[in-house]
Design an enzyme around this catalytic site. Structure first.
Site, PDB file in Angstrom:
ATOM      1  N   GLY A  39       0.853  -1.181   0.000  1.00 22.74           N
ATOM      2  CA  GLY A  39       0.000   0.000   0.000  1.00 22.74           C
ATOM      3  C   GLY A  39       0.885   1.225   0.000  1.00 22.74           C
ATOM      4  N   GLY A  41       0.577   4.249   1.117  1.00 24.14           N
ATOM      5  CA  GLY A  41       0.719   4.960   2.384  1.00 24.14           C
ATOM      6  C   GLY A  41       1.569   4.208   3.390  1.00 24.14           C
ATOM      7  N   GLU A 139      -4.359   6.706  -3.259  1.00 23.15           N
ATOM      8  CA  GLU A 139      -5.003   5.405  -3.091  1.00 23.15           C
ATOM      9  C   GLU A 139      -6.082   5.449  -2.013  1.00 23.15           C
ATOM     10  OE1 GLU A 139      -1.773   2.108  -4.666  1.00 23.15           O
ATOM     11  OE2 GLU A 139      -2.017   2.371  -2.507  1.00 23.15           O
ATOM     12  N   ASN A 183       5.426  10.898 -11.476  1.00 26.16           N
ATOM     13  CA  ASN A 183       6.225  10.494 -12.613  1.00 26.16           C
ATOM     14  C   ASN A 183       5.738  11.255 -13.844  1.00 26.16           C
ATOM     15  OD1 ASN A 183       3.955   9.127 -13.699  1.00 26.16           O
ATOM     16  ND2 ASN A 183       4.578   7.174 -12.810  1.00 26.16           N
ATOM     17  N   GLY A 218      12.769   7.075 -12.610  1.00 27.02           N
ATOM     18  CA  GLY A 218      13.258   5.706 -12.510  1.00 27.02           C
ATOM     19  C   GLY A 218      14.769   5.674 -12.376  1.00 27.02           C
ATOM     20  N   ASP A 242      13.435  -6.179  -8.200  1.00 27.55           N
ATOM     21  CA  ASP A 242      11.992  -5.925  -8.094  1.00 27.55           C
ATOM     22  C   ASP A 242      11.790  -4.437  -7.837  1.00 27.55           C
ATOM     23  OD1 ASP A 242       9.273  -5.910  -7.618  1.00 27.55           O
ATOM     24  OD2 ASP A 242       9.337  -7.228  -5.874  1.00 27.55           O
ATOM     25  N   GLY A 247       9.132   3.631  -5.685  1.00 25.81           N
ATOM     26  CA  GLY A 247       8.643   5.006  -5.674  1.00 25.81           C
ATOM     27  C   GLY A 247       8.181   5.437  -4.301  1.00 25.81           C
ATOM     28  N   ASP A 248       7.598   4.511  -3.548  1.00 23.58           N
ATOM     29  CA  ASP A 248       7.156   4.834  -2.189  1.00 23.58           C
ATOM     30  C   ASP A 248       8.347   5.033  -1.256  1.00 23.58           C
ATOM     31  OD1 ASP A 248       4.530   4.514  -3.059  1.00 23.58           O
ATOM     32  OD2 ASP A 248       4.535   2.382  -2.575  1.00 23.58           O
ATOM     33  N   THR A 278      16.490  -0.173  -2.779  1.00 27.32           N
ATOM     34  CA  THR A 278      15.232  -0.902  -2.681  1.00 27.32           C
ATOM     35  C   THR A 278      15.011  -1.859  -3.847  1.00 27.32           C
ATOM     36  OG1 THR A 278      14.164   0.835  -1.364  1.00 27.32           O
ATOM     37  CG2 THR A 278      12.725  -0.585  -2.662  1.00 27.32           C
TER      38      THR A 278
END
Length: 301
Positions: A39, A41, A139, A183, A218, A242, A247-248, A278
Site C-alpha cells: 500500500g 501509504g 489510493e 512520474n 526511474g 523488483d 517510488g514509495d 530498494t
C-alpha cells in the site's frame, strides 16, 4: 514529537513472479505466491521511519489476517500505528506480477482503504498538532486528501503529495504541495496536456500552482523544480530485482529529510539512493534499507 504523519493506504501485496506479462485470455504458470506488506501509504510510512523520522501512519484495515499482518509489519518498521483503524471491509490487496527484468504489473483492490475518510484525517492531527510534514497519495478517497491538506494548512504543516494514481487536483490542493511528487505520466494527467519534455512538465506544474515539483525518472534519477529553477539529479546504476515499492521508498525518504530540515535537492539526493537500494531486493517494505545503509551507499557512489 511525531515528525511525519502519513495518511494513506495499506495493502497486502500478493506477489507472483512470471516469465512475462500474460496476453489477453492467456494463463501462465508463475512462482509460489508471496505475501508482502504494501500500500502506498504504509510503504511510505515504513520507508520514512527506516530513514530515521518519527512517523505516524493513519489508515484503515479490515478485521482479518491481512490487517493483523500489516499492523505488525508497520510496528516492526518503527511506525506508530495507533491510528490504523479496523473497519467493516476487507483489508486492501494488490495483485502484483513481477517479470524477470524486475518490472511489475499491479491490480489494486482498495477494500478498507475506501473508508479512510475526512474525519480520520482530521483527527490524525489531534494527539500531536504540529508534525513537520504530512505525506499523502491518491489510493484513498480524493476528498480525504483535500481535507488532510486543509488541516495541514491550518496547522502550518508541510505537504508532500504523491499524486498516484494520477487524477486532476483542485487548485487549493495543488497550491499546498511542497513538493508534488509524480512520474512523467502522472504529471501529464494533472496538467491535462502533454507539455513536452520533463523541464516543461515541471514548469507547467509550478505554473499550475504547486510550490515545488519532483518528477521521478526511474533509473535516470529525478527532476527537481522550485522557485530556484529546475535541476536534474542523476540515478544510480544497480542490479534490479523488483521495482515494487521503490517510488514509495523515494517519497518516504524525501519526507524524512524535509522533516529533518534538509533542502529539497538534498532530500531528493538521499531519496534516489534509498530507492536504488530498494530495487535490489524483492518486495516493498521488506526491501527498504535503514539510514546507515543509505549513507554508506551514498559514500560509495
Amino acid at each position: 514529537m511525531t515528525e511525519v504523519v502519513v495518511v494513506g493506504s495499506a495493502n497486502a501485496d500478493l506477489v507472483v513472479e512470471v516469465p512475462r506479462r500474460p496476453l489477453a485470455g492467456e494463463t501462465l504458470l508463475g512462482s509460489d505466491l508471496a505475501v508482502h506488506p504494501g500500500g502506498k501509504g504504509a510503504n511510505q510510512a515504513a520507508a520514512c521511519a527506516r530513514a530515521g523520522a518519527t512517523t505516524r501512519f493513519v489508515g484503515c484495515v479490515g478485521d482479518d489476517d491481512h490487517g493483523v499482518f500489516l499492523r505488525r509489519r508497520l510496528q516492526e518498521a518503527g511506525v506508530d500505528a495507533d491510528h490504523l483503524r479496523i473497519v467493516d471491509r476487507p483489508t486492501g490487496t494488490a495483485i502484483i506480477l513481477v517479470t524477470p527484468d524486475g518490472e511489475n504489473s499491479i491490480v489494486v483492490s482498495p477494500g478498507a482503504n475506501s473508508l479512510v475518510d475526512a474525519d480520520l484525517a482530521r483527527r490524525a492531527f489531534a494527539p500531536d498538532p504540529v508534525p513537520r510534514v504530512i505525506v499523502l497519495s491518491m489510493e484513498i478517497p480524493a476528498g480525504t486528501v483535500d481535507q488532510a491538506v486543509a488541516e495541514a494548512a491550518d496547522h502550518g504543516v508541510r505537504v508532500v503529495l504523491n499524486a498516484a494514481p494520477a487524477q486532476p487536483l483542485p487548485p487549493v490542493t495543488l497550491r499546498a504541495c511542497d513538493p508534488l511528487v509524480v512520474n512523467q505520466h502522472e504529471a501529464r494527467t494533472i496538467l491535462g496536456r502533454d507539455a513536452g519534455g520533463f523541464d516543461e512538465l515541471a514548469r507547467g506544474l509550478l505554473g499550475a500552482g504547486a510550490r515545488s515539483v519532483v518528477i521521478t525518472l526511474g533509473e535516470d534519477g529525478a527532476l527537481v523544480a522550485d522557485a530556484d529553477g529546475v535541476q536534474h539529479q542523476r540515478g544510480h546504476v544497480v542490479d534490479v530485482v523488483d521495482t515494487t515499492g521503490a517510488g514509495d521508498a523515494f517519497v518516504g525518504a524525501v519526507a524524512c529529510e524535509l522533516a529533518h530540515g534538509a533542502e529539497l535537492r538534498a532530500a531528493v539526493r538521499f531519496a534516489i539512493a534509498m530507492s536504488a537500494i530498494t530495487v535490489g531486493a524483492p518486495g516493498a517494505q521488506s526491501s527498504y534499507p535503514d539510514r546507515p545503509a543509505v549513507e554508506r551507499f551514498l559514500a560509495g557512489a
